[in-house]
Design a protein around this motif. Structure first.
Motif, mmCIF file in Angstrom:
data_model
loop_
_atom_site.group_PDB
_atom_site.id
_atom_site.type_symbol
_atom_site.label_atom_id
_atom_site.label_comp_id
_atom_site.label_asym_id
_atom_site.label_seq_id
_atom_site.Cartn_x
_atom_site.Cartn_y
_atom_site.Cartn_z
ATOM 1 N N MET A 1 1.119 -1.571 0.166
ATOM 2 C CA MET A 1 -0.221 0.138 0.474
ATOM 3 C C MET A 1 0.628 1.135 0.359
ATOM 4 S SD MET A 1 -2.838 0.491 -0.039
ATOM 5 C CE MET A 1 -3.999 2.600 0.061
ATOM 6 N N ARG A 2 1.276 0.964 0.563
ATOM 7 C CA ARG A 2 3.172 2.654 1.089
ATOM 8 C C ARG A 2 3.616 2.644 -0.186
ATOM 9 N NH1 ARG A 2 5.298 4.260 5.649
ATOM 10 N NH2 ARG A 2 7.198 6.077 5.164
ATOM 11 N N LYS A 3 4.253 1.846 -1.343
ATOM 12 C CA LYS A 3 4.662 1.564 -2.383
ATOM 13 C C LYS A 3 3.406 2.222 -3.510
ATOM 14 C CE LYS A 3 7.895 -0.490 -4.929
ATOM 15 N NZ LYS A 3 8.489 -1.880 -5.082
ATOM 16 N N ALA A 4 2.222 2.071 -3.389
ATOM 17 C CA ALA A 4 1.470 2.319 -4.641
ATOM 18 C C ALA A 4 1.125 3.661 -4.181
ATOM 19 C CB ALA A 4 0.008 1.392 -4.649
ATOM 20 N N ARG A 5 1.387 4.219 -2.855
ATOM 21 C CA ARG A 5 0.982 5.653 -2.136
ATOM 22 C C ARG A 5 2.510 6.406 -2.932
ATOM 23 N NH1 ARG A 5 -0.651 5.532 3.643
ATOM 24 N NH2 ARG A 5 -2.416 4.738 2.612
ATOM 25 N N SER A 6 3.077 6.105 -2.349
ATOM 26 C CA SER A 6 4.203 6.806 -3.081
ATOM 27 C C SER A 6 4.648 7.099 -4.640
ATOM 28 C CB SER A 6 5.877 5.795 -2.620
ATOM 29 O OG SER A 6 6.078 5.427 -3.172
ATOM 30 N N PHE A 7 4.163 5.855 -4.911
ATOM 31 C CA PHE A 7 4.031 5.993 -6.751
ATOM 32 C C PHE A 7 2.788 6.371 -7.478
ATOM 33 C CE2 PHE A 7 2.328 4.100 -10.682
ATOM 34 C CZ PHE A 7 3.520 4.206 -11.572
ATOM 35 N N LEU A 8 2.295 7.126 -6.904
ATOM 36 C CA LEU A 8 0.069 7.419 -7.602
ATOM 37 C C LEU A 8 1.352 8.858 -6.679
ATOM 38 C CD1 LEU A 8 -2.920 6.059 -5.678
ATOM 39 C CD2 LEU A 8 -1.660 6.693 -8.695
ATOM 40 N N LEU A 9 1.953 9.156 -5.716
ATOM 41 C CA LEU A 9 2.087 11.088 -5.253
ATOM 42 C C LEU A 9 3.581 11.338 -6.622
ATOM 43 C CD1 LEU A 9 1.643 12.947 -2.920
ATOM 44 C CD2 LEU A 9 3.730 11.892 -2.378
ATOM 45 N N THR A 10 4.270 10.389 -7.070
ATOM 46 C CA THR A 10 4.966 10.905 -7.825
ATOM 47 C C THR A 10 4.053 11.117 -9.089
ATOM 48 O OG1 THR A 10 6.909 9.205 -6.743
ATOM 49 C CG2 THR A 10 7.639 9.983 -9.395
ATOM 50 N N LEU A 11 3.720 10.413 -9.440
ATOM 51 C CA LEU A 11 2.700 10.152 -10.321
ATOM 52 C C LEU A 11 1.925 12.040 -10.561
ATOM 53 C CD1 LEU A 11 2.378 8.056 -12.939
ATOM 54 C CD2 LEU A 11 0.558 7.954 -12.045
ATOM 55 N N LEU A 12 1.527 12.090 -9.950
ATOM 56 C CA LEU A 12 0.801 13.309 -9.389
ATOM 57 C C LEU A 12 2.209 14.862 -9.147
ATOM 58 C CD1 LEU A 12 -2.385 14.260 -8.484
ATOM 59 C CD2 LEU A 12 -1.159 14.576 -6.343
ATOM 60 N N LEU A 13 3.070 14.476 -9.157
ATOM 61 C CA LEU A 13 3.770 16.006 -9.169
ATOM 62 C C LEU A 13 4.442 15.557 -10.891
ATOM 63 C CD1 LEU A 13 5.348 17.289 -6.780
ATOM 64 C CD2 LEU A 13 7.211 15.354 -7.405
ATOM 65 N N ALA A 14 4.534 14.388 -10.567
ATOM 66 C CA ALA A 14 5.132 14.441 -12.283
ATOM 67 C C ALA A 14 3.838 15.370 -13.542
ATOM 68 C CB ALA A 14 5.756 12.771 -12.928
ATOM 69 N N ALA A 15 2.428 15.341 -13.205
ATOM 70 C CA ALA A 15 1.307 15.879 -13.982
ATOM 71 C C ALA A 15 1.680 17.522 -13.288
ATOM 72 C CB ALA A 15 0.576 14.767 -13.297
ATOM 73 N N PHE A 16 2.024 17.040 -12.130
ATOM 74 C CA PHE A 16 1.794 18.972 -11.777
ATOM 75 C C PHE A 16 2.971 19.691 -12.603
ATOM 76 C CE2 PHE A 16 2.921 22.041 -8.713
ATOM 77 C CZ PHE A 16 1.787 23.165 -9.129
ATOM 78 N N THR A 17 4.120 18.724 -11.966
ATOM 79 C CA THR A 17 5.321 19.548 -13.073
ATOM 80 C C THR A 17 5.046 19.752 -14.445
ATOM 81 O OG1 THR A 17 6.324 18.317 -11.062
ATOM 82 C CG2 THR A 17 7.886 19.787 -13.228
ATOM 83 N N ILE A 18 4.696 19.098 -15.709
ATOM 84 C CA ILE A 18 4.326 18.853 -16.561
ATOM 85 C C ILE A 18 3.060 19.930 -17.409
ATOM 86 C CG2 ILE A 18 3.180 17.441 -19.029
ATOM 87 C CD1 ILE A 18 4.642 15.250 -17.823
ATOM 88 N N HIS A 19 2.686 20.051 -16.088
ATOM 89 C CA HIS A 19 1.346 21.280 -16.466
ATOM 90 C C HIS A 19 1.860 23.307 -16.019
ATOM 91 C CE1 HIS A 19 -3.240 22.955 -16.601
ATOM 92 N NE2 HIS A 19 -2.588 23.664 -15.254
ATOM 93 N N VAL A 20 3.088 23.080 -15.446
ATOM 94 C CA VAL A 20 2.738 23.945 -14.860
ATOM 95 C C VAL A 20 4.211 24.195 -15.958
ATOM 96 C CG1 VAL A 20 4.950 25.541 -13.820
ATOM 97 C CG2 VAL A 20 3.460 23.698 -12.217
#
Length: 52
Positions: A1-20
């Motif tokens: 569960m922890r691994k999946a959460r960190s992966f989702l957080l990384t994905l969200l951060l990447a999406a935010f960076t690309i958007h900016v």
């Protein structure tokens, strides 16, 4: 569960960076496209005039 959460957080951060980055680059796109077109035309003309 922890691994999946960190992966989702990384994905969200990447999406935010690309958007900016997209928001930063978006106003410049027409200038970039026109500059590339001008360079292409100049390069073609140069090539036509300099080849034997």
């Amino acid at each position: 569960m922890r691994k999946a959460r960190s992966f989702l957080l990384t994905l969200l951060l990447a999406a935010f960076t690309i958007h900016v980055l997209w928001l930063a680059i978006q106003p410049l796109i027409p200038y970039v496209v026109s500059a590339l077109a001008i360079l292409l035309v100049l390069g073609f003309v140069y090539y036509r005039f300099t080849r034997w």
